[in-house]
Design a protein around this motif. Structure first.
Motif, PDB file in Angstrom:
ATOM      1  N   PHE A   1       0.835  -1.216   0.000  1.00 54.28           N
ATOM      2  CA  PHE A   1       0.000   0.000   0.000  1.00 54.28           C
ATOM      3  C   PHE A   1       0.862   1.255   0.000  1.00 54.28           C
ATOM      4  CE2 PHE A   1       0.562  -1.476   4.338  1.00 54.28           C
ATOM      5  CZ  PHE A   1       1.094  -0.368   4.966  1.00 54.28           C
ATOM      6  N   ARG A   2       2.183   1.093   0.171  1.00 51.22           N
ATOM      7  CA  ARG A   2       3.028   2.278   0.309  1.00 51.22           C
ATOM      8  C   ARG A   2       3.485   2.838  -1.034  1.00 51.22           C
ATOM      9  NH1 ARG A   2       5.674   2.492   5.571  1.00 51.22           N
ATOM     10  NH2 ARG A   2       7.353   3.576   4.511  1.00 51.22           N
ATOM     11  N   GLY A   3       3.354   2.064  -2.077  1.00 49.95           N
ATOM     12  CA  GLY A   3       3.727   2.540  -3.408  1.00 49.95           C
ATOM     13  C   GLY A   3       5.196   2.862  -3.543  1.00 49.95           C
ATOM     14  N   GLU A   4       6.042   2.056  -2.933  1.00 47.31           N
ATOM     15  CA  GLU A   4       7.467   2.366  -3.028  1.00 47.31           C
ATOM     16  C   GLU A   4       8.351   1.164  -3.318  1.00 47.31           C
ATOM     17  OE1 GLU A   4       8.490   4.102   0.692  1.00 47.31           O
ATOM     18  OE2 GLU A   4       8.499   2.181   1.723  1.00 47.31           O
ATOM     19  N   ALA A   5       7.805  -0.043  -3.265  1.00 44.65           N
ATOM     20  CA  ALA A   5       8.674  -1.222  -3.410  1.00 44.65           C
ATOM     21  C   ALA A   5       9.367  -1.245  -4.769  1.00 44.65           C
ATOM     22  CB  ALA A   5       7.870  -2.501  -3.191  1.00 44.65           C
ATOM     23  N   LEU A   6       8.605  -1.126  -5.846  1.00 42.61           N
ATOM     24  CA  LEU A   6       9.226  -1.210  -7.168  1.00 42.61           C
ATOM     25  C   LEU A   6      10.180  -0.034  -7.408  1.00 42.61           C
ATOM     26  CD1 LEU A   6       6.413  -2.594  -9.527  1.00 42.61           C
ATOM     27  CD2 LEU A   6       8.352  -3.797  -8.506  1.00 42.61           C
TER      28      LEU A   6
END
Ligand SMILES: Nc1ncnc2c1ncn2[C@@H]1O[C@H](COP(=O)(O)OP(=O)(O)OP(=O)(O)O)[C@@H](O)[C@H]1O
Ligand SMILES: [Mg+2]
Length: 450
Positions: free
Chosen positions: A95-100
């Motif tokens: 949900f944080r939108g930062e992994a990729l």
């Protein structure tokens, strides 16, 4: 003092990557979670050289539309939440939108996808290299779903690379990550290959029998043989899964899987409740093994505590602690010798992955597992029931009384160190006496009188 600069996006991502991408296993975790969030039912994972050279995750999920591909690699870009209120009840793993964005800033990454929603049926790919290059979108041939390839992890951050351990160790962590996720989603098929060699092939498990079989493949058949299945519900909380019998204790806390609404977590409160429940039946310093699932309303638990999402915060932690403790304490108190075939001490100590395959399906006999019901009376064992285990010197006599409930959570952690009046068993004599150690010294307990 220098003047203040805004960091470039690339540098900001690399700094943030430090939190999320510690090692190859963290990349695998993030990619698999994305695949699971996309509704995939099949995950194929290929790893080379412990994940440093290559990590490839292929799924058959809903895919990413062409226009979203480049966006998927940007920081703070997510399809999973849109407003603050969504954080209150998160149903997805990410949900944080930062992994990729983080992964792509420290590797050479390509993303190929055919979206279920793509009306033209065309698949597309984006490639980035340490985010030096502009993400270029090109056509590609790909079935419905997504493939993410991560090559040369940490190629541009040599300091990080130095912290990596041997190929074997890094792969071991990847395997552990896959196991954790495989236990969280029985309905999904997983395959894992290392250096083109098949390591795990787990078919989707639907029936109870198949689920238990998967637990055996992941945790080792001896665990399944020496555990009981529990399933209890109270006050909007449900706890189910497999817990080891006291005879199957381990010297390390290495076979412990605890899920909250499908997400594996490490939590002090949970660990404490389980430890307390086992306190009377395990030697001091020994650890139980378990695969447990706690289900509760997503509004009753906050998962936005840490970037790796390994920690959670319960809104009513007291309720959760008491439920876990009393459910497991009673379940253990109900154990009868016929519920299990005692494990050999060797089997209990062998690493889980050495206990696998080569075994027939009969090994996971359903008969050896009996669901335990949570009776309010909390029945007391006959000591003779325990004689087999006691002869093996593996556990201590269980207390007749459930432990008193703790007054406050603040006390919880202190209580952890409290020594019970009869102390901790250290040896057993002639199958009759237990030599125990408490804060005043050594004591001998007649098991039949205690
Ligand atoms: N395998 C996949 N299938 C479909 N969509 C995907 C996949 N992987 C990533 N995405 C899309 O890319 C977006 C960004 O992924 P990313 O992992 O960076 O963020 P996230 O999953 O939303 O949050 P988090 O940082 O907590 O993982 C996702 O929100 C999702 O829309
Ligand atoms: Mg994600």
């Amino acid at each position: 003092m220098h003047r203040i600069n805004l960091l470039s996006q690339r540098l900001a991502n690399q700094i943030a990557a430090g939190e999320v991408v510690e090692r190859p296993a963290s990349v695998v975790k993030e990619l698999l979670e994305n695949s699971l969030d996309s509704g995939a039912t099949r995950l194929d994972i290929d790893v080379e050289q412990g994940g440093v050279k290559l990590i490839r995750v292929r799924d058959n999920g809903s895919g990413i539309q062409k226009d979203d591909l480049a966006l998927a690699l940007s920081r703070h870009a997510t399809s999973k939440i849109t407003e603050l209120a969504d954080l209150e009840s998160i149903g997805s793993l990410g949900f944080r939108g930062e992994a990729l964005a983080s992964i792509s800033s420290v590797s050479r990454l390509s993303l190929q996808s055919l979206a279920a929603a793509a009306s033209d049926g065309l698949a597309w790919q984006v490639q980035v290299e340490g985010q030096d290059m502009e993400a270029a979108v090109t056509p590609v041939s790909h079935p419905e779903g997504t493939t993410v390839e991560v090559r040369d992890l940490f190629f541009n951050t040599p300091a990080r690379r130095k912290f990596l351990r041997t190929e074997k160790t890094e792969f071991g962590r990847i395997e552990e990550t896959v196991k954790r996720l495989a236990l969280s989603r029985f309905d999904v098929q997983f395959t894992l290959n290392h250096n083109k060699r098949s390591v795990h092939q787990l078919q989707a498990a639907r029936s109870d029998f198949e689920k238990q079989r998967r637990v055996g493949l992941v945790c080792g058949p001896a665990f399944v043989e020496n555990s009981v299945f529990v399933d209890m519900e109270r006050a909007g909380l449900r706890l189910w899964g497999w817990v080891s019998l006291p005879t199957f204790s381990r010297s390390q806390a290495d076979l412990q899987y605890f899920y909250v609404n499908g997400r594996i977590i490490r939590d002090k409160l949970v660990a404490h409740a389980i430890k307390q429940a086992y306190r009377d039946v395990l030697f001091h310093g020994r650890h139980p093994a378990y695969v447990l699932y706690l289900e509760l309303s997503s509004a009753a638990v906050d998962v936005n505590v840490h970037p790796t999402k390994h920690e959670v915060r319960f809104r009513d932690s007291r309720l959760v602690h008491d439920f876990l403790f009393s459910a497991l304490h009673k379940a253990l108190a109900e154990v009868r010798p016929e519920d299990h075939i005692a494990a050999s001490a060797d089997a209990a100590e062998a690493p889980a992955n050495q206990l696998q395959p080569g075994t027939s399906d009969d090994f996971y006999q359903m008969e050896s597992q009996k669901p335990l019901t949570l009776s309010e009376s909390g029945s007391v064992h006959q000591l003779s029931d325990y004689s087999r285990g006691a002869e093996r010197g593996q556990y201590y006599q269980p207390s007749a009384q459930p432990r008193p409930q703790l007054d406050s959570l603040a006390k919880l952690y202190e209580a952890d160190e409290e020594i019970p009046p009869l102390g901790y068993a250290i040896a057993q004599l002639h199958g009759i006496y237990i030599l125990a150690q408490n804060k005043d010294g050594l004591i001998v307990v007649d098991m039949h009188a205690a």
